[in-house]
Design an enzyme around this catalytic site. Structure first.
Site, PDB file in Angstrom:
ATOM      1  N   LYS A  22     -21.777   9.727 127.342  1.00  0.00           N
ATOM      2  CA  LYS A  22     -22.308   9.585 125.987  1.00  0.00           C
ATOM      3  C   LYS A  22     -22.459   8.085 125.624  1.00  0.00           C
ATOM      4  O   LYS A  22     -22.191   7.215 126.446  1.00  0.00           O
ATOM      5  CB  LYS A  22     -21.418  10.323 124.994  1.00  0.00           C
ATOM      6  CG  LYS A  22     -21.373  11.848 125.246  1.00  0.00           C
ATOM      7  CD  LYS A  22     -22.635  12.554 124.789  1.00  0.00           C
ATOM      8  CE  LYS A  22     -22.876  13.926 125.366  1.00  0.00           C
ATOM      9  NZ  LYS A  22     -21.937  14.977 125.121  1.00  0.00           N
TER      10      LYS A  22
HETATM   11  C1  LIG Z   1     -21.640  16.505 125.111  1.00  0.00           C
HETATM   12  C2  LIG Z   1     -21.972  17.444 124.000  1.00  0.00           C
HETATM   13  C3  LIG Z   1     -21.017  18.247 123.370  1.00  0.00           C
HETATM   14  C4  LIG Z   1     -19.617  18.344 123.860  1.00  0.00           C
HETATM   15  O1  LIG Z   1     -18.976  17.129 123.932  1.00  0.00           O
HETATM   16  P1  LIG Z   1     -17.564  17.038 124.697  1.00  0.00           P
HETATM   17  O2  LIG Z   1     -16.947  15.815 124.145  1.00  0.00           O
HETATM   18  O3  LIG Z   1     -17.884  16.954 126.149  1.00  0.00           O
HETATM   19  O4  LIG Z   1     -16.809  18.277 124.350  1.00  0.00           O
HETATM   20  C5  LIG Z   1     -21.402  19.005 122.296  1.00  0.00           C
HETATM   21  N1  LIG Z   1     -22.672  19.014 121.860  1.00  0.00           N
HETATM   22  C6  LIG Z   1     -23.621  18.284 122.450  1.00  0.00           C
HETATM   23  C7  LIG Z   1     -25.007  18.312 121.889  1.00  0.00           C
HETATM   24  C8  LIG Z   1     -23.305  17.486 123.548  1.00  0.00           C
HETATM   25  O5  LIG Z   1     -24.259  16.787 124.158  1.00  0.00           O
END
Ligand SMILES: *Cc1c(COP(=O)(O)O)cnc(C)c1O
Length: 386
Positions: A186
């Site tokens: 991210k």
């Molecule tokens: C990555 C992601 C999540 C989940 O994030 P985590 O921290 O891995 O649990 C939820 N929603 C979207 C749109 C994502 O891209």
């Protein structure tokens, strides 16, 4: 093939961050402690939010789950969301006891089509869960106007939108509830991790108790004569607390966030320039209101009719040239669980399916060089133009 593998995403970790993690390890305090507290207060400052309403957890998924669970759904309740998202957006709606009701997206921004949301609202609808796809903010004025009209809660899946702005406001600083992800691919990372910002003090309290076993020290302390080792368990909670080791990473990532976004933006705009006029691609579009995109991903659609190649073949051919690509996302309504449980099927959402079949994430991360980027473009020219 002498060139090194170029991944589609890579976290940017500097020496100060590594030093902080090592210091944390040497301190002997590894689980939730002072660094988590500091990370929460740094995030609160960044999001212009009260610290008590800014909560970090083990993941965005945990944050979505608890935020939704706090709404106390009854059987048959519905939550409106988008099919162009990571499965966690819909999975957590199911976990919280509601039915995910998908609405189609706009082809240009890939965000939920607000005009279609109103038609999907029923007497059972309790909340809207929009996703700021790729870091492009959803039209929140329109979302909150609908929420007000129909008395709905809004849980913004802001996993991609750490540092995105809607008009002149940072996502997280206003509205109902936002959930951010710090997964390594991210915009910024704490290894694994996530955060919730909310204007709802009851939700904040629920999350702070449920993320750590349902333990309420405050309630106990209020009742106890003197502060003590005792605590009360007021609900069957979870184990979703962030570690100090993770917060050590997060504190330094947040300090670099503006620089990360600036670098991502520069590369994304350069991709736009380099791809101008390529009829094999449909480039991501900005919304028609002012915004700042965090540029979590750079994800064009492969115009498969013009390119005469499928998206999967394209990804394979990039791999053969030692370049990684990502798939964000295949439409959630087409996964077998959602088809079997709720009867969704191919043909339900035409824009989502066009995107699902064509989208690909090209390499984009803060340490990526223009030379890396030129490699990507050259490889693509070879694939498309022979
Ligand atoms: C990555 C992601 C999540 C989940 O994030 P985590 O921290 O891995 O649990 C939820 N929603 C979207 C749109 C994502 O891209």
């Amino acid at each position: 093939m002498s060139e090194q593998f170029l991944p589609f995403s890579k976290p940017c970790i500097d020496q100060a961050t590594i030093d902080e993690v090592v210091e944390c390890l040497r301190s002997g305090w590894l689980a939730t402690g002072p660094r988590v507290k500091r990370f929460e207060s740094d995030l609160a400052k960044y999001f212009k939010k009260e610290v008590s309403n800014t909560l970090v957890l083990t993941s965005a998924t945990a944050g979505l789950q608890l935020a939704l669970q706090s709404l106390n759904f009854q059987p048959g309740d519905e939550v409106i969301t988008t099919s162009i998202t990571f499965a966690a957006s819909a999975n957590t709606i199911v976990q919280a006891g509601a039915k995910p009701v998908f609405v189609d997206v706009e082809l240009e921004t890939r965000n939920i089509d607000i005009r279609k949301v109103e038609k999907a609202i029923t007497a059972k609808t309790k909340a809207i869960l929009p996703v700021h796809f790729a870091g492009v903010p959803v039209d929140l004025d329109a979302v909150y106007a609908l929420a007000k009209k129909y008395n709905l809660r809004v849980i913004e899946d802001a996993a991609h939108a750490v540092g995105s702005f809607y008009k002149d406001k940072i996502i997280g600083s206003f509205g109902d509830t936002q959930v951010f992800s710090f997964h390594p691919n991210k915009v910024m990372t704490s290894g694994e991790g996530g955060a919730v910002t909310t204007s709802d003090a009851n939700m904040a309290k629920f999350i702070s108790v449920m993320r750590f076993h349902g333990i309420d020290r405050e309630a106990w302390n209020r009742n106890a004569k003197e502060g003590s080792q005792h605590y009360d368990v007021i609900a069957a909670g979870y184990k979703y607390n962030m570690m100090d080791i993770q917060a050590a990473l997060g504190i330094h990532q947040l300090a670099h966030l503006e620089e990360f976004i600036a670098k991502r933006t520069k590369l994304a705009l350069r991709y736009n320039e380099l791809f101008a006029g390529w009829e094999e691609l449909m480039l991501p579009q900005n919304p028609d209101y002012s915004s700042r995109n965090s540029w979590y991903i750079y994800a064009p659609l492969i115009n498969i009719e013009k390119a005469k190649i499928t998206r999967d073949e394209f990804m394979q051919k990039m791999k053969e040239q030692n370049i990684g690509t990502g798939l964000h996302y295949e439409a959630v309504h087409l996964y077998s669980f959602y088809q079997k449980t709720y009867g969704y099927k191919r043909g339900d959402f035409s824009n989502a399916e066009i995107i699902s079949d064509r989208i690909v994430s090209l390499p984009l991360f803060p340490d990526m060089t223009f030379a890396d980027q030129d490699r990507v473009v050259t490889a693509m020219r070879k694939i498309f133009k022979g």
